[in-house]
Motif scaffolding. Sequence first.
Motif, PDB file in Angstrom:
ATOM      1  N   HIS A 181       0.834  -1.080  -0.095  1.00  0.00           N
ATOM      2  CA  HIS A 181      -0.183  -0.164  -0.121  1.00  0.00           C
ATOM      3  C   HIS A 181       0.748   1.381   0.120  1.00  0.00           C
ATOM      4  O   HIS A 181       0.477   2.164  -0.414  1.00  0.00           O
ATOM      5  CB  HIS A 181      -0.982   0.068   1.194  1.00  0.00           C
ATOM      6  CG  HIS A 181      -1.948   1.035   1.168  1.00  0.00           C
ATOM      7  ND1 HIS A 181      -2.828   1.277   0.338  1.00  0.00           N
ATOM      8  CD2 HIS A 181      -2.199   2.134   1.829  1.00  0.00           C
ATOM      9  CE1 HIS A 181      -3.516   2.277   0.648  1.00  0.00           C
ATOM     10  NE2 HIS A 181      -3.300   3.020   1.563  1.00  0.00           N
ATOM     11  N   ARG A 182       2.170   1.213   0.502  1.00  0.00           N
ATOM     12  CA  ARG A 182       2.942   2.387   0.568  1.00  0.00           C
ATOM     13  C   ARG A 182       2.983   2.830  -0.858  1.00  0.00           C
ATOM     14  O   ARG A 182       3.136   4.064  -1.285  1.00  0.00           O
ATOM     15  CB  ARG A 182       4.437   1.975   1.075  1.00  0.00           C
ATOM     16  CG  ARG A 182       4.277   1.896   2.773  1.00  0.00           C
ATOM     17  CD  ARG A 182       5.637   1.493   3.296  1.00  0.00           C
ATOM     18  NE  ARG A 182       5.572   1.284   4.429  1.00  0.00           N
ATOM     19  CZ  ARG A 182       5.940   2.525   5.441  1.00  0.00           C
ATOM     20  NH1 ARG A 182       6.031   3.640   5.000  1.00  0.00           N
ATOM     21  NH2 ARG A 182       5.611   2.014   6.705  1.00  0.00           N
ATOM     22  N   GLN A 183       3.084   2.043  -1.968  1.00  0.00           N
ATOM     23  CA  GLN A 183       3.230   2.270  -3.270  1.00  0.00           C
ATOM     24  C   GLN A 183       2.039   3.240  -3.804  1.00  0.00           C
ATOM     25  O   GLN A 183       2.245   3.930  -4.772  1.00  0.00           O
ATOM     26  CB  GLN A 183       3.471   0.962  -4.154  1.00  0.00           C
ATOM     27  CG  GLN A 183       3.723   1.293  -5.564  1.00  0.00           C
ATOM     28  CD  GLN A 183       5.057   1.731  -5.820  1.00  0.00           C
ATOM     29  OE1 GLN A 183       5.937   2.125  -4.987  1.00  0.00           O
ATOM     30  NE2 GLN A 183       5.422   2.223  -7.217  1.00  0.00           N
ATOM     31  N   ALA A 184       0.832   2.672  -3.550  1.00  0.00           N
ATOM     32  CA  ALA A 184      -0.355   3.627  -3.831  1.00  0.00           C
ATOM     33  C   ALA A 184       0.014   4.967  -3.449  1.00  0.00           C
ATOM     34  O   ALA A 184      -0.408   5.570  -4.208  1.00  0.00           O
ATOM     35  CB  ALA A 184      -1.330   3.010  -2.943  1.00  0.00           C
ATOM     36  N   ILE A 185       0.260   5.127  -1.889  1.00  0.00           N
ATOM     37  CA  ILE A 185       0.341   6.555  -1.481  1.00  0.00           C
ATOM     38  C   ILE A 185       1.564   7.170  -2.333  1.00  0.00           C
ATOM     39  O   ILE A 185       1.106   8.368  -2.849  1.00  0.00           O
ATOM     40  CB  ILE A 185       0.716   6.245  -0.175  1.00  0.00           C
ATOM     41  CG1 ILE A 185      -0.321   6.004   0.802  1.00  0.00           C
ATOM     42  CG2 ILE A 185       1.041   7.866   0.310  1.00  0.00           C
ATOM     43  CD1 ILE A 185       0.071   5.396   2.151  1.00  0.00           C
ATOM     44  N   GLN A 186       2.759   6.646  -2.591  1.00  0.00           N
ATOM     45  CA  GLN A 186       3.940   7.059  -3.250  1.00  0.00           C
ATOM     46  C   GLN A 186       3.260   7.406  -4.639  1.00  0.00           C
ATOM     47  O   GLN A 186       3.480   8.862  -5.101  1.00  0.00           O
ATOM     48  CB  GLN A 186       5.029   6.219  -3.272  1.00  0.00           C
ATOM     49  CG  GLN A 186       6.289   6.936  -4.113  1.00  0.00           C
ATOM     50  CD  GLN A 186       6.604   8.082  -3.644  1.00  0.00           C
ATOM     51  OE1 GLN A 186       6.552   8.108  -2.347  1.00  0.00           O
ATOM     52  NE2 GLN A 186       7.029   8.955  -4.337  1.00  0.00           N
ATOM     53  N   LEU A 187       2.575   6.812  -5.518  1.00  0.00           N
ATOM     54  CA  LEU A 187       2.314   6.925  -6.809  1.00  0.00           C
ATOM     55  C   LEU A 187       1.225   8.204  -6.979  1.00  0.00           C
ATOM     56  O   LEU A 187       1.273   8.905  -7.622  1.00  0.00           O
ATOM     57  CB  LEU A 187       1.680   5.798  -7.532  1.00  0.00           C
ATOM     58  CG  LEU A 187       2.500   4.686  -7.832  1.00  0.00           C
ATOM     59  CD1 LEU A 187       1.478   3.411  -8.437  1.00  0.00           C
ATOM     60  CD2 LEU A 187       3.102   4.994  -9.220  1.00  0.00           C
ATOM     61  N   TYR A 188       0.372   8.340  -5.777  1.00  0.00           N
ATOM     62  CA  TYR A 188      -0.749   9.394  -5.766  1.00  0.00           C
ATOM     63  C   TYR A 188       0.233  10.557  -5.507  1.00  0.00           C
ATOM     64  O   TYR A 188      -0.206  11.798  -6.149  1.00  0.00           O
ATOM     65  CB  TYR A 188      -1.623   9.095  -4.704  1.00  0.00           C
ATOM     66  CG  TYR A 188      -2.691  10.149  -4.795  1.00  0.00           C
ATOM     67  CD1 TYR A 188      -3.783  10.218  -5.802  1.00  0.00           C
ATOM     68  CD2 TYR A 188      -2.907  11.293  -3.697  1.00  0.00           C
ATOM     69  CE1 TYR A 188      -4.794  11.137  -5.700  1.00  0.00           C
ATOM     70  CE2 TYR A 188      -3.759  12.274  -3.822  1.00  0.00           C
ATOM     71  CZ  TYR A 188      -4.657  12.357  -4.990  1.00  0.00           C
ATOM     72  OH  TYR A 188      -5.572  13.343  -4.864  1.00  0.00           O
ATOM     73  N   GLN A 189       1.081  10.770  -4.507  1.00  0.00           N
ATOM     74  CA  GLN A 189       1.786  11.915  -4.135  1.00  0.00           C
ATOM     75  C   GLN A 189       2.649  12.231  -5.505  1.00  0.00           C
ATOM     76  O   GLN A 189       2.637  13.753  -5.517  1.00  0.00           O
ATOM     77  CB  GLN A 189       2.694  11.536  -3.170  1.00  0.00           C
ATOM     78  CG  GLN A 189       1.887  11.245  -1.695  1.00  0.00           C
ATOM     79  CD  GLN A 189       2.832  11.150  -0.411  1.00  0.00           C
ATOM     80  OE1 GLN A 189       2.109  11.493   0.676  1.00  0.00           O
ATOM     81  NE2 GLN A 189       3.980  10.675  -0.522  1.00  0.00           N
ATOM     82  N   SER A 190       3.022  11.567  -6.322  1.00  0.00           N
ATOM     83  CA  SER A 190       3.989  11.817  -7.511  1.00  0.00           C
ATOM     84  C   SER A 190       2.942  12.256  -8.622  1.00  0.00           C
ATOM     85  O   SER A 190       3.446  12.543  -9.683  1.00  0.00           O
ATOM     86  CB  SER A 190       4.868  10.935  -7.596  1.00  0.00           C
ATOM     87  OG  SER A 190       4.079   9.522  -8.042  1.00  0.00           O
ATOM     88  N   GLY A 191       1.593  12.396  -8.556  1.00  0.00           N
ATOM     89  CA  GLY A 191       0.763  12.507  -9.298  1.00  0.00           C
ATOM     90  C   GLY A 191       0.845  11.676 -10.616  1.00  0.00           C
ATOM     91  O   GLY A 191       0.242  11.756 -11.657  1.00  0.00           O
ATOM     92  N   GLU A 192       0.961  10.114 -10.356  1.00  0.00           N
ATOM     93  CA  GLU A 192       0.814   9.152 -11.253  1.00  0.00           C
ATOM     94  C   GLU A 192      -0.185   8.522 -11.276  1.00  0.00           C
ATOM     95  O   GLU A 192      -0.371   7.434 -12.119  1.00  0.00           O
ATOM     96  CB  GLU A 192       2.078   8.260 -11.080  1.00  0.00           C
ATOM     97  CG  GLU A 192       3.408   8.889 -11.315  1.00  0.00           C
ATOM     98  CD  GLU A 192       3.528   9.467 -12.749  1.00  0.00           C
ATOM     99  OE1 GLU A 192       3.080   8.480 -13.926  1.00  0.00           O
ATOM    100  OE2 GLU A 192       3.929  10.643 -13.008  1.00  0.00           O
ATOM    101  N   THR A 193      -1.202   8.510 -10.279  1.00  0.00           N
ATOM    102  CA  THR A 193      -2.437   7.976 -10.348  1.00  0.00           C
ATOM    103  C   THR A 193      -3.616   9.033  -9.874  1.00  0.00           C
ATOM    104  O   THR A 193      -3.135  10.242  -9.325  1.00  0.00           O
ATOM    105  CB  THR A 193      -2.530   6.850  -9.141  1.00  0.00           C
ATOM    106  OG1 THR A 193      -2.059   7.341  -8.025  1.00  0.00           O
ATOM    107  CG2 THR A 193      -1.717   5.418  -9.550  1.00  0.00           C
ATOM    108  N   ALA A 194      -4.741   8.814 -10.319  1.00  0.00           N
ATOM    109  CA  ALA A 194      -5.801   9.748 -10.327  1.00  0.00           C
ATOM    110  C   ALA A 194      -6.409   9.866  -8.723  1.00  0.00           C
ATOM    111  O   ALA A 194      -7.162  10.884  -8.424  1.00  0.00           O
ATOM    112  CB  ALA A 194      -6.790   9.626 -11.258  1.00  0.00           C
TER     113      ALA A 194
END
Length: 425
Positions: A253-266
């Motif tokens: 789940h850390r990856q989910a947070i990282q991707l969102y914070q980097s603008g890579e997921t909506a």
Amino acid sequence: MSSRKTWTRLVVCALFGLLLSWVVSCSTTPSISGSQEIEFWTMQLQPQFTDYFKNLISSFEAENSGLIVRWVDVPWSAMESKILTAVAGKTAPDVVNLNPDFASQLASRNAWLELDSKISPQVRQQYLPNIWKASTLNDKSFGIPWYLTTRVTIYNADLFKKAAISNPPRTYEELAQVAKIVKEKTGKYAFFVTLVPGDSGEVLESLVQMGVQLVDAQGKAAFNTPAGIAAFKYWVDLYKNGLLPKEVLTQGHRQAIQLYQSGETALLAAGSEFFGTIAKNAPAIAQVSAISPQITGVTGKKTVAVMNLVIPRDTAKSDNALKFALFVTNNKNQLAFAKAANVLPSTVESLQDSYFKSADANASSADKARIVSASQMQQAEVLVPAMRDLNKLQKAIYENLQSAMLGNKTVEQAVADAATQWNSR
């Protein structure tokens, strides 16, 4: 290891735990003639909430002459091993902060005080019924609900605008549609959800939201059904159609947070408390983030995470321990802690406070997230019931779901194999 060596090791551990408890008690707590000490363990709440608990304990001691509370805060990662050792050595504290998931494992071994004959129906009714149910096993209550967290949908309004999406998804069906549009219009993924066993239970919970019964009354697999096959197929299709990142099979789940914070997921499914983390780590993303209710399935069910208080069955201070546990979780103290910790209370009256009901037009996203979170509590429940070997159920489902995603099995075979794996554990 031989049984004799195992027994020797357990005795040594128990004696060491007893000695350590005596040394700590003598070195930190003065002897008070005629007093009775209640030992209270929490999970990783120091130093952030030290002042709150000092005031809470002082208030309790002032109202209950002769009782003193010794507060011990245990790191999250160490709690399971420490409480297991303490229970085995009969040196457990009098009141313990756990979660129903882990507490139920020890409840199945009769480790906790049964509460149904100790707490009146009037007191029990002060707590949200679905939340109280989370700390029951075989229709017996083993824990008192404390504070709660629930997921909301945090979404990037800029990405939604680029994809020409007007409203965030409310259901899994809508989520699949949004995932396709976001990928086509922006080249990015709509979201990330992990399928790593032992990490987030989000996918397991999604099955329940989609109308899947995980186990039957005897504990056998109940998900090898048309509903279970359809739910497996939902996730398999998203992956095979390139609408989920490949890393969902290997990253947590850390990856989910990282991707969102980097603008890579909506969008990100997370607790409202994550807003503070996003604002700190990615202020530009936080600025364009908005809040929507938790995504659910045909059942309309919303998931919630519960922290509770349990009382060891072997304590000689059960009455006073129960008095303290009910004091910690009463309406007044739950409301105060919820405000201090940005969590939700588990009592009906506390949730009626205006703090959880409304926010002004200029309220921050974090404030709006709190209102949305609180509004979900009437439909919220612990979707995966307390049961033994829950980690094995998640492992069976996630591993076979991964196999279907990779094309190594058909969806039907993956469901059947997961059921067999669980039933033969």
